[in-house]
Design an enzyme around this catalytic site. Structure first.
Site, PDB file in Angstrom:
ATOM      1  CB  ILE A  80      27.534   8.851   7.758  1.00  0.00           C
ATOM      2  CG1 ILE A  80      26.715   8.024   6.761  1.00  0.00           C
ATOM      3  CG2 ILE A  80      26.813  10.106   8.156  1.00  0.00           C
ATOM      4  CD1 ILE A  80      25.367   7.558   7.311  1.00  0.00           C
ATOM      5  CB  SER A  81      30.197   9.096   2.533  1.00  0.00           C
ATOM      6  OG  SER A  81      31.477   8.767   3.014  1.00  0.00           O
TER       7      SER A  81
END
Length: 410
Positions: free
Chosen positions: A60-61
């Site tokens: 998840i960025s």
């Protein structure tokens, strides 16, 4: 744990302070519970400005890079948006709070199914997810008002260009290694596009028919480690795809995010870092009592041939203070002088022991004290601070003078 307050703090510290100003983006980030998009047990790390592993070699960025890409897409409430790389579904969820409808493509089936389940639990009904090749887009749902790609392609895929509507914006990293640039393409005509360079970035490669292949050198090349960035957990080559910012096999680190920024942002962050250093220093000194009245940093001793003056350099407005004057032994009366401007900030409430007389001398107020050849004599001026702010005062003993600065906090 109150995630709402932590979420607000993330937006304040990691998003708005770094230049993100689009209210629809910041409001979406305050609304979408990022902790629901990380693996169980990692909820407490959900609001750090760093990527987190979500399985299948993906992450998840970090919040800032997501916010940056969404802001640059210039989204409106009526837009139809395509996201290439669903990953955990966090970016799709944010898009769904801004745009009318979101279509999201993910190469890994397990991630796509998990994202759909999250959307259903959270009640996000305006997101469609499919498993497929993101480089080919989603032709059946085109045209799109915006397309956001979370992985780097060797060049802008032609399918994504074609699926942009007139005036549509495509946000995509282009290039390899540390030479990647974040591009914004705006469709201005049937075959005309306006291209803007938004800065240097570093993303994993987009794998697909119209992008990189798993055998391409970029897919296995070592990316340089950049200072001040955060790397996700290791993964295997076959798992890497544009579903977030992931990890290439055999890389010790893979930073994500923006490599360069505007001159304004660089100056802003420099000032911000300096401000935090000053704030931390002041906080620590106050906690340790160093800047309080009587603390070691609050006073300055001035040495003169006929004695010394213990002078308050940091004071608090409307508070009592002392100034101690120490004379060396002498058979003659001693003279102490003060700049009249000093009395505008510090009024003298009393002197112990009392002086013999006062007079004007060289533009200063003079005080005469009795001689004492037997030993040093201490004179204490009892002061009352009158005006907040900085002041420079001239002080004299006999024929010698010194100039001293002081500051009174409001």
């Amino acid at each position: 744990m109150d995630m709402t307050r932590i979420r607000d703090r993330m937006v304040e510290h990691h998003v708005t302070r770094r230049g993100i100003r689009d209210p629809s983006v910041t409001e979406a980030m305050r609304t979408v519970p990022r902790e629901k998009f990380v693996p169980p047990g990692f909820e407490e790390f959900a609001y750090e400005d760093a990527p987190l592993s979500i399985g299948e070699g993906q992450t998840i960025s970090q919040p800032f890079i997501v916010a940056l890409m969404l802001e640059k897409a210039k989204l409106d409430a009526g837009d139809t948006v395509l996201e290439v790389g669903t990953g955990s579904g966090y970016a799709s969820a944010l898009l769904s709070r801004i745009a009318r409808h979101v279509y999201s493509i993910e190469r890994h089936e397990i991630l796509a199914l998990e994202a759909k389940e999250r959307f259903e639990k959270l009640g996000y009904r305006n997101i469609d997810v499919r498993v497929g090749d993101g480089s080919r887009g989603w032709a059946e749902a085109a045209p799109f008002d915006a397309i956001i790609v979370s992985a780097s392609a060797p060049e802008v895929p032609s399918a994504l260009r074609e699926q942009l509507g007139l005036g549509g914006r495509l946000i995509i990293p282009v290039g390899r290694g540390d030479g990647q640039r974040l591009k914004r393409l705006t469709r201005t005509g049937a075959t005309a596009f306006e291209e803007e360079d938004l800065g240097g970035v570093l993303f994993v490669p987009l794998i697909g028919e119209d992008a990189w292949t798993a055998s391409h050198p970029m897919y296995t090349a070592t990316a340089p480690s950049l200072p001040g960035t955060v790397a996700p957990e290791p993964s295997s080559p076959q798992d890497v795809q544009g579903g977030g910012i992931g990890k290439i096999d055999a890389l010790p680190t893979l930073p994500e995010g923006v490599l360069d920024h505007s001159e304004f942002q660089q100056r802003f962050w420099a000032v911000q870092r300096f401000s935090w250093i000053v704030f931390t220093f002041l906080l620590l000194t106050c906690l340790l009592g160093l800047l309080g009245r009587g603390g070691p940093f609050s006073r300055q001793t001035l040495i003169l041939p006929e004695g010394s003056v213990d002078f308050p350099v940091i004071s608090r407005w409307n508070a009592p203070e002392d100034m101690t004057v120490t004379f060396t032994p002498s058979s003659e009366d001693r003279i102490f002088t003060i700049d009249p401007a000093f009395l505008q900030t510090f009024s003298i409430q009393g002197v112990d022991p009392p002086q013999k007389a006062t007079f004007a001398h060289a533009g200063r107020i003079g005080y005469v004290f009795p001689a004492d050849p037997a030993g040093p004599t201490q004179i204490v001026f009892r002061l009352q601070t009158q005006l907040p702010g900085p002041l420079r005062a001239t002080i004299g003993m006999g024929g010698e003078t010194r100039t001293q600065s002081t500051f009174i906090f409001p």
